[in-house]
Scaffold this motif. Structure first.
Motif, PDB file in Angstrom:
ATOM      1  N   PRO A   1      31.939 -33.467  19.299  1.00  0.00           N
ATOM      2  CA  PRO A   1      31.131 -32.755  20.242  1.00  0.00           C
ATOM      3  C   PRO A   1      29.733 -32.288  19.497  1.00  0.00           C
ATOM      4  CG  PRO A   1      33.296 -32.085  20.177  1.00  0.00           C
ATOM      5  CD  PRO A   1      33.172 -32.913  19.357  1.00  0.00           C
ATOM      6  N   THR A   2      28.535 -31.785  20.386  1.00  0.00           N
ATOM      7  CA  THR A   2      27.276 -31.537  19.776  1.00  0.00           C
ATOM      8  C   THR A   2      27.430 -30.334  18.736  1.00  0.00           C
ATOM      9  OG1 THR A   2      26.007 -32.157  21.800  1.00  0.00           O
ATOM     10  CG2 THR A   2      25.214 -30.489  20.397  1.00  0.00           C
ATOM     11  N   PRO A   3      28.064 -29.296  19.112  1.00  0.00           N
ATOM     12  CA  PRO A   3      28.292 -28.232  17.945  1.00  0.00           C
ATOM     13  C   PRO A   3      28.774 -28.600  16.781  1.00  0.00           C
ATOM     14  CG  PRO A   3      29.529 -27.897  19.859  1.00  0.00           C
ATOM     15  CD  PRO A   3      28.964 -28.800  20.326  1.00  0.00           C
ATOM     16  N   ALA A   4      29.762 -29.703  16.649  1.00  0.00           N
ATOM     17  CA  ALA A   4      30.046 -30.208  15.540  1.00  0.00           C
ATOM     18  C   ALA A   4      29.130 -30.877  14.546  1.00  0.00           C
ATOM     19  CB  ALA A   4      31.318 -31.154  15.713  1.00  0.00           C
ATOM     20  N   VAL A   5      28.117 -31.439  15.253  1.00  0.00           N
ATOM     21  CA  VAL A   5      27.047 -32.132  14.618  1.00  0.00           C
ATOM     22  C   VAL A   5      26.281 -31.055  13.860  1.00  0.00           C
ATOM     23  CG1 VAL A   5      24.780 -33.560  14.685  1.00  0.00           C
ATOM     24  CG2 VAL A   5      26.987 -34.284  16.072  1.00  0.00           C
ATOM     25  N   GLY A   6      26.069 -29.970  14.457  1.00  0.00           N
ATOM     26  CA  GLY A   6      25.310 -28.891  14.078  1.00  0.00           C
ATOM     27  C   GLY A   6      26.115 -28.394  12.765  1.00  0.00           C
ATOM     28  N   LEU A   7      27.221 -28.272  13.063  1.00  0.00           N
ATOM     29  CA  LEU A   7      28.239 -27.840  11.766  1.00  0.00           C
ATOM     30  C   LEU A   7      28.240 -28.395  10.686  1.00  0.00           C
ATOM     31  CD1 LEU A   7      30.446 -25.866  10.450  1.00  0.00           C
ATOM     32  CD2 LEU A   7      32.064 -27.604  11.874  1.00  0.00           C
ATOM     33  N   LEU A   8      28.400 -30.171  10.771  1.00  0.00           N
ATOM     34  CA  LEU A   8      28.195 -30.915   9.805  1.00  0.00           C
ATOM     35  C   LEU A   8      27.101 -31.189   8.988  1.00  0.00           C
ATOM     36  CD1 LEU A   8      31.364 -33.234  11.399  1.00  0.00           C
ATOM     37  CD2 LEU A   8      31.529 -31.620   9.458  1.00  0.00           C
ATOM     38  N   THR A   9      25.924 -31.207   9.784  1.00  0.00           N
ATOM     39  CA  THR A   9      24.714 -31.204   9.191  1.00  0.00           C
ATOM     40  C   THR A   9      24.650 -30.301   8.200  1.00  0.00           C
ATOM     41  OG1 THR A   9      23.637 -31.843  11.285  1.00  0.00           O
ATOM     42  CG2 THR A   9      22.350 -31.081   9.484  1.00  0.00           C
ATOM     43  N   THR A  10      25.174 -29.228   8.265  1.00  0.00           N
ATOM     44  CA  THR A  10      24.980 -28.085   6.959  1.00  0.00           C
ATOM     45  C   THR A  10      26.006 -28.464   6.003  1.00  0.00           C
ATOM     46  OG1 THR A  10      26.232 -26.423   8.230  1.00  0.00           O
ATOM     47  CG2 THR A  10      23.740 -26.414   8.283  1.00  0.00           C
ATOM     48  N   SER A  11      27.328 -28.543   6.556  1.00  0.00           N
ATOM     49  CA  SER A  11      28.335 -28.788   5.516  1.00  0.00           C
ATOM     50  C   SER A  11      28.494 -30.067   4.756  1.00  0.00           C
ATOM     51  CB  SER A  11      29.951 -28.608   6.313  1.00  0.00           C
ATOM     52  OG  SER A  11      29.902 -29.635   7.187  1.00  0.00           O
ATOM     53  N   MET A  12      27.739 -30.959   5.073  1.00  0.00           N
ATOM     54  CA  MET A  12      27.523 -32.123   4.610  1.00  0.00           C
ATOM     55  C   MET A  12      26.166 -32.433   3.834  1.00  0.00           C
ATOM     56  SD  MET A  12      29.721 -34.900   7.049  1.00  0.00           S
ATOM     57  CE  MET A  12      29.953 -36.200   5.844  1.00  0.00           C
ATOM     58  N   ARG A  13      25.539 -31.289   3.723  1.00  0.00           N
ATOM     59  CA  ARG A  13      24.325 -31.251   2.934  1.00  0.00           C
ATOM     60  C   ARG A  13      23.317 -32.233   3.558  1.00  0.00           C
ATOM     61  NH1 ARG A  13      27.617 -27.838   2.032  1.00  0.00           N
ATOM     62  NH2 ARG A  13      27.966 -26.685   0.176  1.00  0.00           N
ATOM     63  N   ALA A  14      23.343 -32.597   4.867  1.00  0.00           N
ATOM     64  CA  ALA A  14      22.291 -33.742   5.491  1.00  0.00           C
ATOM     65  C   ALA A  14      20.929 -32.927   5.577  1.00  0.00           C
ATOM     66  CB  ALA A  14      22.749 -34.123   6.637  1.00  0.00           C
ATOM     67  N   ASP A  15      20.042 -33.766   5.651  1.00  0.00           N
ATOM     68  CA  ASP A  15      18.714 -33.247   5.806  1.00  0.00           C
ATOM     69  C   ASP A  15      18.334 -33.329   7.402  1.00  0.00           C
ATOM     70  OD1 ASP A  15      16.850 -33.685   3.364  1.00  0.00           O
ATOM     71  OD2 ASP A  15      18.543 -35.383   3.392  1.00  0.00           O
ATOM     72  N   VAL A  16      19.211 -33.790   8.135  1.00  0.00           N
ATOM     73  CA  VAL A  16      18.862 -34.172   9.765  1.00  0.00           C
ATOM     74  C   VAL A  16      20.502 -34.513  10.344  1.00  0.00           C
ATOM     75  CG1 VAL A  16      18.091 -36.271   9.558  1.00  0.00           C
ATOM     76  CG2 VAL A  16      17.547 -35.037  11.577  1.00  0.00           C
ATOM     77  N   GLY A  17      20.574 -33.941  11.536  1.00  0.00           N
ATOM     78  CA  GLY A  17      21.645 -34.419  12.322  1.00  0.00           C
ATOM     79  C   GLY A  17      21.099 -34.786  13.668  1.00  0.00           C
ATOM     80  N   ILE A  18      21.917 -35.670  13.978  1.00  0.00           N
ATOM     81  CA  ILE A  18      21.380 -36.397  15.335  1.00  0.00           C
ATOM     82  C   ILE A  18      22.619 -36.552  16.253  1.00  0.00           C
ATOM     83  CG2 ILE A  18      20.548 -38.462  16.595  1.00  0.00           C
ATOM     84  CD1 ILE A  18      18.779 -39.102  14.065  1.00  0.00           C
ATOM     85  N   MET A  19      22.380 -35.979  17.511  1.00  0.00           N
ATOM     86  CA  MET A  19      23.288 -36.457  18.543  1.00  0.00           C
ATOM     87  C   MET A  19      22.926 -37.136  19.610  1.00  0.00           C
ATOM     88  SD  MET A  19      26.548 -35.508  19.637  1.00  0.00           S
ATOM     89  CE  MET A  19      27.715 -35.788  21.092  1.00  0.00           C
ATOM     90  N   ILE A  20      23.766 -37.964  19.908  1.00  0.00           N
ATOM     91  CA  ILE A  20      23.317 -39.099  21.069  1.00  0.00           C
ATOM     92  C   ILE A  20      24.198 -38.553  22.401  1.00  0.00           C
ATOM     93  CG2 ILE A  20      23.419 -41.488  21.815  1.00  0.00           C
ATOM     94  CD1 ILE A  20      23.474 -42.135  18.779  1.00  0.00           C
ATOM     95  N   SER A  21      23.397 -38.119  23.368  1.00  0.00           N
ATOM     96  CA  SER A  21      24.331 -37.524  24.436  1.00  0.00           C
ATOM     97  C   SER A  21      23.410 -37.088  25.483  1.00  0.00           C
ATOM     98  CB  SER A  21      24.860 -36.315  24.093  1.00  0.00           C
ATOM     99  OG  SER A  21      25.497 -35.672  25.057  1.00  0.00           O
TER     100      SER A  21
END
Length: 449
Positions: free
Chosen positions: A81-101
């Motif tokens: 899900p899209t909200p999971a990308v927002g969550l995992l962007t921060t928890s995995m210390r990523a610089d950016v998250g991308i959702m393809i949808s």
């Protein structure tokens, strides 16, 4: 610069047609890589999630190629899900998250949404800078600086645990029969799993994606199948998500649908009573029904309206320190729990209210009487500007005069499709139909010319 690629919710269009081509996705990935890998190091990360559209494979690969060519390391989450990308962007210390949808759109559409390192959608300014990079020459890195790509297999489990943590501690769903419609989309596995783990008897709908059936005859934009399933199985409640699970519609035990306005009304009043509603204010868009506004005022609460789009809702929430907002269409944003609309998190809050009050879904999902509202869409062609035509302007002015003091008129272009949305509210059904049909007729005449 004027944005050409980015709309109200990222980049969206028909797969294999500009802007949603593999070639363009590669350039978008490279531009994003250049934007976020701004110190030349190889420690930068991007997480990529997708829904279940067939074209998602193509865009996932193209974006990965572009990102790694500019030195970004890519973590592939798969369908999530899209909200999971927002969550995992921060928890995995990523610089950016991308959702393809493409969210609630049919399978032949797709889109690209960006999240910043804080888990919130990118600002207009950041999107404009990325778009400027796309328009120029993007230099690839030297061979020894090419990024790596890795599949992350437990993304949905991390998201599931976060979801369960938003549910009241010690509470269970034992004895509740819940229909969950996942729209054959991104939540087709995680949503039934979470509900089952919390103790519900789960009746799944829309959990057999094949690449083409996302949102087809199911989900938050087509609730009939879920409603029929609820009645047939004697279920207590239904939760309908859209393709990327950032929207929700609730269906009560009688098969009656409650939209985002009714859900927000419930949450706002409950949170206010618990001292949890920040500044006693709910943030919603101009599309929310006047009935919601009247209801909140009667409870001593406030409604702040924004432009259409959950990103505008979230922007207002962040700037004003509000913690509850959303859209009539079913985006429910609870910043205590996440950074964007989350259909399943909202569904859990509704189920918690059922358990705590002992009330049926029908009692909790009918909080106010709506002011009669009508919404019609008129499709237009590229290059057309129907709203600029004198005849259309005249029709809108006449309609606004007719409903003055009794309702309102809202005309806008969709940010995700080539549609003019004509919405009106009025306490007189006959007048409501008259003004909407009059404006639609004028716009249709212009588009057909």
């Amino acid at each position: 610069m004027a944005k050409k690629l980015f709309g109200t919710d990222g980049i969206r269009g028909t797969a294999n047609k500009w802007p949603m081509t593999a070639e363009n996705a590669l350039q978008i990935g490279a531009a994003a890589g250049r934007y976020f890998r701004n110190d030349g190091s190889n420690g930068h990360r991007v997480v990529i999630g997708k829904d279940t559209r067939l074209s998602g494979y193509m865009f996932e690969n193209a974006l990965t190629a572009g990102l790694t060519s500019t030195g970004m390391n890519v973590l592939l989450l798969g369908p999530i899900p899209t909200p999971a990308v927002g969550l995992l962007t921060t928890s995995m210390r990523a610089d950016v998250g991308i959702m393809i949808s493409a969210s609630h759109n049919p399978h032949h559409d797709n889109g690209i949404k960006f999240f910043g390192p804080d888990g919130f959608k990118l600002s207009d300014a950041a999107e404009a800078e990325i778009e400027a990079l796309i328009a120029g020459d993007i230099l690839p890195v030297q061979p020894n600086n090419i990024g790596r790509a890795k599949r992350i297999d437990d993304g949905r489990f991390r998201y599931a645990e976060r979801l369960k943590s938003t549910f009241p501690h010690g509470m269970r769903l034992d004895g509740l029969k819940v229909v969950i419609d996942c729209a054959n989309g991104a939540a087709h596995r995680v949503a039934p799993e979470v509900l089952w783990e919390l103790g519900a008897e789960v009746i799944p709908v829309g959990v057999s994606p094949n690449g083409f059936n996302i949102n087809e005859g199911c989900g938050s934009t087509n609730t009939r199948a879920a409603a029929e399933t609820i009645v047939a199985h004697g279920a207590h409640v239904g939760i309908c998500l859209d393709g990327d699970a950032d929207r929700i519609m609730i269906i009560d035990e009688k098969g009656v649908v409650a939209d985002g306005d009714q859900i927000m009304a419930l949450f706002a009043t409950r949170w206010a009573a618990q001292g949890r509603l920040a500044h006693d204010t709910l943030v919603a868009t101009v599309m929310s029904n006047l009935g919601l506004e009247n209801f909140l005022e009667s409870k001593g609460l406030h409604l702040k309206r924004t432009a259409v789009g959950d990103r505008h809702v979230v922007s207002e929430m962040r700037s004003g320190g509000y913690n509850l907002g959303g859209e009539q269409s079913g985006h429910i944003v609870m910043t205590d729990y996440g950074t964007t609309g989350d259909g399943l998190a909202a569904g859990l809050q509704f189920l918690a209210a059922m358990i705590e009050t002992g009330a049926p879904a029908s009692a909790l999902a009918r909080n106010f009487d709506t002011v009669p509202q009508m919404l019609k869409n008129v499709r237009f062609n590229d290059g057309q500007d129907p709203l600029g035509a004198a005849s259309v302007k005249s029709a809108i002015t006449a309609a606004e005069t007719a409903v003055q003091g009794r309702g309102r008129i809202l005309i806008r272009k969709s940010g995700t499709e080539p549609l003019i949305r004509v919405m009106a509210e009025c306490d007189d059904d006959g007048l409501l139909t008259q003004v909407v049909d009059g404006i639609v007729a004028e716009i249709s005449a212009v588009t057909a010319a």
